[in-house]
Scaffold this active site. Structure first.
Site, PDB file in Angstrom:
ATOM      1  N   HIS A 190      48.185 -23.152  -2.224  1.00 32.98           N
ATOM      2  CA  HIS A 190      48.692 -21.641  -1.189  1.00 32.98           C
ATOM      3  C   HIS A 190      48.896 -22.281   0.174  1.00 32.98           C
ATOM      4  CE1 HIS A 190      47.347 -19.414  -4.910  1.00 32.98           C
ATOM      5  NE2 HIS A 190      48.335 -18.991  -4.680  1.00 32.98           N
ATOM      6  N   GLU A 432      51.828 -15.868 -15.867  1.00 33.62           N
ATOM      7  CA  GLU A 432      51.505 -17.348 -15.376  1.00 33.62           C
ATOM      8  C   GLU A 432      50.327 -17.819 -15.993  1.00 33.62           C
ATOM      9  OE1 GLU A 432      50.166 -16.261 -11.307  1.00 33.62           O
ATOM     10  OE2 GLU A 432      49.298 -14.487 -11.678  1.00 33.62           O
ATOM     11  N   ASP A 456      51.295 -21.125 -11.317  1.00 32.07           N
ATOM     12  CA  ASP A 456      50.227 -21.041 -11.976  1.00 32.07           C
ATOM     13  C   ASP A 456      50.470 -21.305 -13.720  1.00 32.07           C
ATOM     14  OD1 ASP A 456      47.735 -20.614 -10.585  1.00 32.07           O
ATOM     15  OD2 ASP A 456      48.683 -18.811 -10.144  1.00 32.07           O
ATOM     16  N   CYS A 503      59.163 -16.149  -9.691  1.00 31.53           N
ATOM     17  CA  CYS A 503      58.507 -16.054  -8.210  1.00 31.53           C
ATOM     18  C   CYS A 503      57.475 -17.399  -7.841  1.00 31.53           C
ATOM     19  CB  CYS A 503      57.951 -14.781  -7.937  1.00 31.53           C
ATOM     20  SG  CYS A 503      56.353 -14.419  -8.620  1.00 31.53           S
TER      21      CYS A 503
END
Ligand code: PEP
Ligand code: MG
Length: 573
Positions: A190, A432, A456, A503
């Site tokens: 992240h 995900e 993920d 995304c």
């Protein structure tokens, strides 16, 4: 020269600042009687030093007119440090139990934290992180460990750290930091995603940057060619200048594509949207010709504070975003906390496997009101623009049914309070987890859209931690298993007449664009600055050709051959 994993391109030069989170080791051995006065003296001196430090941070924040809330947090810290009860208990541990000052402070504050953990009162629970902060500050001062405060860095520096968490990066005053380097980390952690979305040149996973460089070294960070130089020679500086000039010209050319549509040579229109983490990111959304927000990561609104944002606060934030973007859509993802993103005030116990633990919608069991108030805030803001709701980390149909029930429940609540909102607001889910991908046919019947979260999906399909540098070679977005799962999801969504986008970070990799388009994705959502690059690639491709090419790719059984085939294809076209 140091290399790593470049995660956000650019070239910058300037002084560096080394940020180390030193490990604190407390010595609990008993001191002798003649050391008692010395330790008491050390406690008082360092308590005062801590108060002075906090006071000067507070003053700086005042000068910079930074948010009132941050200043109040520091005021609260001073009150805790100067508390008489706290002083009495520390002194008694030093005098009677013969602990040294750092051990006494640690013990007293640990005890206070353990008491707070048992209490049901949310407000008091929220203070745990304050206690931890002051414990760290006083103990570091006693042990003479330097303290760097990330929130008040004031000059244009390249920050070099062992590792940075998502909460560290949002604490940083990014307008002051021109580049980032870390020892650890990976392309899709992240931290890297945020650095990219903020357009800050960044190299992670260097292994040794904090050892190789010293604070105030003059460095050149070239994250286009993956190089960090210390005191570079004039020859290197000249070379870098040329690279930078070419890079800026290339960027300018891309910028010219801003108002052109993302359309293939045979007229297949692809929607390109942005991923954002706050309203501040919307400026880049507009600048890069994005067609909406395909992923609004709301968890950052909840981090680095001592209590969750209220429904009203959230409403104002989403309303503002909706108004700025209107009529373009915004997909607001409900809070995805857990994994590598933490907040101190939530009831998330320490977990051995946080990425497999209480993450995202799973917190509804422990923190239902947080999700409900977020849903109310989004619904209320839906009056002001084109908002959609998206749920992360779904694994089953039951979860979706439950979430839809909760949504109906909050709609009723709002109706009772006479609030207006978009009754038929679209809801979607992130795909995900392998489980959601496998169940995508059934899930597609229950929602309006899917968005594939490859960051993920890759980690869970391949069982490879997305932030773990030592297995980063196994984190392969183009592995046949991941691509086949994605294809299955896209086919199932389309069969049910639902839109499907992506995304995850793979959306911004123009090497993969041909396959993403060829698989039939309707939308690609990515960090805003990548949009022109991907658009350029789409405008060079033919949809029909990409589709046929991808059918072959999906039959291949190794990512090596897939990559070779894509390379050949791109060379030909
Ligand atoms: C993903 O998993 O691909 C995703 C977009 O969500 P996040 O990176 O926030 O986990
Ligand atoms: Mg995710």
């Amino acid at each position: 020269m140091v290399k790593g994993i470049p995660v956000s391109p650019g070239i910058v030069s300037g002084k560096c600042l080394i940020f180390k989170k030193e490990k604190i080791t407390i010595n609990y051995q008993k001191i002798s009687k003649d050391q008692i006065l010395e330790e008491i003296d050390s406690f008082y001196k360092n308590r005062k030093k801590s108060v002075d430090q906090i006071q000067s941070i507070k003053n700086l924040l005042k000068i910079k007119k930074m948010d009132k809330e941050k200043r109040e947090i520091f005021e609260g810290h001073i009150m805790l440090i100067e508390d008489e009860e706290f002083e009495k208990e520390v002194l008694s541990l030093i005098r009677e139990k013969h602990y040294c000052a750092s051990a006494a402070v640690t013990k007293v504050i640990d005890f206070q934290i353990s008491k707070l953990q048992e209490i049901k009162n949310e407000y008091l629970k929220n203070r745990i992180s304050d206690f931890k902060d002051i414990q760290e500050r006083i103990v570091k001062n006693i042990l003479k460990i330097p303290i760097v405060n990330l929130s008040i860095i004031s000059k244009g520096v390249v920050l070099i750290a062992e590792d940075l968490s998502p909460s560290d990066i949002i604490q940083l005053k990014m307008d002051k930091i021109i580049g980032l380097v870390t020892n650890h980390g990976n392309q899709n952690s992240h931290f890297s995603i945020i650095a990219r979305s903020m357009d800050i040149p960044t190299i992670v996973g260097t292994g040794r940057a904090t050892e190789y460089f010293k604070t105030d070294d003059y460095i050149v960070l070239d994250s286009i060619n993956n190089r960090i130089y210390k005191n570079p020679s004039s020859e290197i500086i000249e070379k870098i200048k040329k690279i930078k000039k070419n890079y800026l010209t290339w960027k300018k050319e891309l910028n010219n594509l801003r108002y052109l549509p993302a359309i293939t040579l045979d007229n297949r229109r692809i929607i390109l949207q942005s991923n954002v983490g706050s309203n501040e990111d919307i400026e880049l959304v507009k600048k890069n010709g994005s067609e909406g927000i395909g992923l609004y990561r709301t968890e950052f609104l909840f981090m680095n504070r001592s209590s969750p944002p209220t429904e009203e606060e959230q409403f104002q934030t989403y309303k503002k975003a909706a108004e700025i973007m209107n009529p373009k859509p915004i997909i607001i993802r409900t809070i995805d906390i857990g994994g590598d993103k933490f907040v101190s005030y939530m009831k998330i116990p320490k977990e051995d496997n946080p990425f497999l633990g209480l993450r995202a919608i799973r917190i509804i069991r422990n923190e239902e009101e947080i999700i409900l108030s977020q849903l109310r805030a989004i619904l209320r803001a839906s009056n002001f623009g084109n908002l959609k709701i998206m749920f992360p980390m779904v694994i089953s149909l039951e979860e979706i049914m439950n979430l839809k029930n909760k949504l109906s429940f909050v709609k009723n609540q709002l109706n009772c309070k006479k609030y207006t909102f978009k009754e038929n607001i679209e809801i979607g889910i992130m795909i995900e987890t392998p489980s959601a991908a496998i169940m995508s046919k059934e899930l597609a019947r229950e929602v309006d859209f899917f968005s594939i979260g490859t960051n993920d999906l890759i980690q869970y399909t391949l069982a490879v931690d997305r932030g773990n540098q030592s297995i980063s070679h196994l984190y392969d977005p183009l592995s046949p298993s991941v691509l086949r799962l994605m294809k299955m999801v896209i086919s199932n969504a389309h069969y049910e007449g639902k839109e499907v986008g992506i995304c995850g970070e793979l959306a911004s990799d123009e090497f993969a664009t041909v396959v993403l388009i060829g698989m039939g994705l309707d939308k690609l959502s990515m960090n805003s600055t990548s949009i022109p690059r991907v658009k350029k690639q789409i405008r060079k491709l033919k949809f029909q050709e990409s589709k046929e090419f991808t059918e072959n790719i999906l039959k291949m059984s190794s990512s090596r051959s897939i990559r070779l085939e894509i390379k050949r294809f791109l060379r030909r076209s």
